[in-house]
Enzyme design. Sequence first.
Site, mmCIF file in Angstrom:
data_model
loop_
_atom_site.group_PDB
_atom_site.id
_atom_site.type_symbol
_atom_site.label_atom_id
_atom_site.label_comp_id
_atom_site.label_asym_id
_atom_site.label_seq_id
_atom_site.Cartn_x
_atom_site.Cartn_y
_atom_site.Cartn_z
ATOM 1 N N ASN A 1 0.801 -1.223 0.000
ATOM 2 C CA ASN A 1 0.000 0.000 0.000
ATOM 3 C C ASN A 1 0.832 1.271 0.000
ATOM 4 O O ASN A 1 0.290 2.363 -0.145
ATOM 5 C CB ASN A 1 -0.962 0.001 1.194
ATOM 6 C CG ASN A 1 -2.123 -0.944 0.962
ATOM 7 O OD1 ASN A 1 -2.270 -1.513 -0.120
ATOM 8 N ND2 ASN A 1 -2.952 -1.128 1.981
ATOM 9 N N ASP B 1 -16.055 -3.069 -4.987
ATOM 10 C CA ASP B 1 -15.242 -4.272 -4.980
ATOM 11 C C ASP B 1 -15.670 -5.130 -3.806
ATOM 12 O O ASP B 1 -16.655 -4.828 -3.133
ATOM 13 C CB ASP B 1 -13.743 -3.964 -4.986
ATOM 14 C CG ASP B 1 -13.299 -3.166 -3.772
ATOM 15 O OD1 ASP B 1 -13.997 -3.231 -2.734
ATOM 16 O OD2 ASP B 1 -12.276 -2.496 -3.850
ATOM 17 N N ARG C 1 -7.232 -1.154 -7.955
ATOM 18 C CA ARG C 1 -7.940 0.015 -7.480
ATOM 19 C C ARG C 1 -6.999 1.161 -7.133
ATOM 20 O O ARG C 1 -7.311 2.338 -7.333
ATOM 21 C CB ARG C 1 -8.750 -0.389 -6.251
ATOM 22 C CG ARG C 1 -9.852 0.546 -5.987
ATOM 23 C CD ARG C 1 -10.634 0.207 -4.768
ATOM 24 N NE ARG C 1 -11.740 1.147 -4.702
ATOM 25 C CZ ARG C 1 -11.607 2.399 -4.337
ATOM 26 N NH1 ARG C 1 -10.434 2.867 -3.985
ATOM 27 N NH2 ARG C 1 -12.650 3.209 -4.348
HETATM 28 C C1 UD1 Z 1 -6.413 2.081 1.831
HETATM 29 C C2 UD1 Z 1 -5.744 0.733 1.665
HETATM 30 C C3 UD1 Z 1 -6.651 -0.378 2.165
HETATM 31 C C4 UD1 Z 1 -7.105 -0.096 3.582
HETATM 32 C C5 UD1 Z 1 -7.701 1.299 3.683
HETATM 33 C C6 UD1 Z 1 -8.082 1.698 5.100
HETATM 34 C C7 UD1 Z 1 -4.412 1.062 -0.334
HETATM 35 C C8 UD1 Z 1 -4.157 0.653 -1.734
HETATM 36 N N1 UD1 Z 1 -5.463 0.501 0.258
HETATM 37 O O1 UD1 Z 1 -7.576 2.081 0.982
HETATM 38 O O2 UD1 Z 1 -5.926 -1.608 2.104
HETATM 39 O O3 UD1 Z 1 -8.062 -1.060 3.936
HETATM 40 O O4 UD1 Z 1 -6.775 2.273 3.185
HETATM 41 O O5 UD1 Z 1 -6.999 1.594 5.934
HETATM 42 O O6 UD1 Z 1 -3.657 1.811 0.258
HETATM 43 N N2 UD1 Z 1 -14.273 6.757 1.359
HETATM 44 C C9 UD1 Z 1 -15.295 7.503 0.803
HETATM 45 N N3 UD1 Z 1 -14.996 8.455 -0.112
HETATM 46 C C10 UD1 Z 1 -13.725 8.694 -0.516
HETATM 47 C C11 UD1 Z 1 -12.674 7.937 0.040
HETATM 48 C C12 UD1 Z 1 -12.986 6.976 0.981
HETATM 49 O O7 UD1 Z 1 -16.446 7.309 1.128
HETATM 50 O O8 UD1 Z 1 -13.518 9.581 -1.369
HETATM 51 C C13 UD1 Z 1 -14.597 5.716 2.361
HETATM 52 C C14 UD1 Z 1 -14.387 4.324 1.792
HETATM 53 O O9 UD1 Z 1 -15.509 3.878 1.091
HETATM 54 C C15 UD1 Z 1 -14.130 3.525 3.047
HETATM 55 C C16 UD1 Z 1 -13.391 4.511 3.960
HETATM 56 O O10 UD1 Z 1 -13.693 5.795 3.438
HETATM 57 O O11 UD1 Z 1 -15.331 3.161 3.659
HETATM 58 C C17 UD1 Z 1 -11.894 4.290 4.036
HETATM 59 O O12 UD1 Z 1 -11.320 4.477 2.787
HETATM 60 P P1 UD1 Z 1 -9.810 4.969 2.554
HETATM 61 O O13 UD1 Z 1 -9.146 5.308 3.836
HETATM 62 O O14 UD1 Z 1 -9.844 5.980 1.469
HETATM 63 O O15 UD1 Z 1 -9.139 3.629 1.996
HETATM 64 P P2 UD1 Z 1 -8.355 3.427 0.656
HETATM 65 O O16 UD1 Z 1 -7.362 4.522 0.481
HETATM 66 O O17 UD1 Z 1 -9.289 3.114 -0.432
#
Ligand code: UD1
Length: 427
Positions: A24, A119, A95
């Site tokens: 990550n 996903d 992703r």
């Molecule tokens: C990253 C990690 C993933 C980990 C997650 C949380 C990578 C490639 N993946 O994912 O393995 O599980 O952090 O620690 O680094 N959300 C929204 N809108 C947005 C962005 C996020 O609603 O614009 C929500 C998501 O749906 C989710 C939550 O916020 O429910 C956490 O997401 P986020 O912290 O952004 O995770 P990722 O960066 O996708």
Amino acid sequence: MAERFRVVGGSALRGEVQVWGAKNSALKLMAAALLAVGRTRLTNVPAILDVTIMAELLRRLGCTVDYDAAAGVVEIDVPEQIGHRADYDLVRALRASTAVLGPLVARTGSADVAIPGGDAIGSRGLDLHAAGLEALGAQVHVTHGFLVAEAPSGLDGADIRLEFPSVGATENVLTAAVLARGTTRLENAAREPEIVDIAAMLSSMGARITGAGTSVIEIEGVEALAPTEHAVVADRIAAGTWAFAAVATRGDVEVVGGVPEHLAAALELVRASGAEVVTTARGFRVDSGGRRPLAFDVATLPYPGFPTDLQPFALAANAVADGSAMITENLFEARFRTVQELNRLGAETRIDGHHVMVHGVERLSGAPVEASDIRAGAALVIAGLVADGVTTVSGAQHIDRGYAGFAEAMQGLGADVTREPDDVPFV
Ligand code: UD1
């Protein structure tokens, strides 16, 4: 050809296992390399398929990318002129491709990034990413399945407060703001070690960033960045995987390369299960003393809370623990796919909204199961180790996305885990 893992239950994991750079982080650092013309070199890169996909994405943008998986080195040569489009076939396969959004808008004034869609672990929107870029002055809209961000005359620093400390949104704001005019103050930023890692790399490229690792990050934009060399931070999720594997199997494992400070919340629960955790010269060691784990409650939270990516392992350990535990998932709505598969192995669980009650049983019972994502897959292999007889875990490709040489690492710890084609009958 589709493959599966074949696990013969019964063995406690004993010995040492190596962890490499974080998936990550490595993927985001590769995207961040786009910010500087010239050759950036990343070391301690894990040997996983996702890195190959990100390399392909960067090549389509015009970069030359050399990936020596055995050496753990990626070299990215970024030309003066780069493209600005990330196609759906790549975003769908990976992703984390959305991490090019910030660097592309900052470098080229425009980014077209396919929207990943849902996903296996939930809907995962990009609204916070879009809002962050809009605050920096980009025009953002969605068209034909792409998120399009445009800032033809550049970005301007701004005060931004994220509604939720999203890891991906924090990274995209950071990688956009480093080349913006003026200062950006990002509040409620994610605090994960991977954020500290990308900020360290950007700083070595000439960016001016303070506060990474806290909730408030300040970024003073600069004219241009220079290529760099950077070693990827250790994979705390892989390290945590082995910690809970030691707990579940009543084993004793030294995690070489693991950073215990990045796993404080998880290791506290490892201790609550009755295992001993000690810091060693090369990482840390989890010794269960051969005892059955005690049940422990888990609630996932943004860092420094308990990581959602380790939740399936806490579930597997509790499935064979002494007592009952409540597992609460606060980050992703659909991240309980492991539960149904664990039930096929004889786990006693009950899902109620975003909670799962687990009542530990002495041993599980081997059966064919299916991996739905990286972590669920690895957790099912561990569950197979504490099940009687043979368990097969279909969907080996999911596990390969997060763990380099998973079967070999298991064998090195004394486990009977092999790969086989997925088209032969289960025996
Ligand atoms: C990253 C990690 C993933 C980990 C997650 C949380 C990578 C490639 N993946 O994912 O393995 O599980 O952090 O620690 O680094 N959300 C929204 N809108 C947005 C962005 C996020 O609603 O614009 C929500 C998501 O749906 C989710 C939550 O916020 O429910 C956490 O997401 P986020 O912290 O952004 O995770 P990722 O960066 O996708």
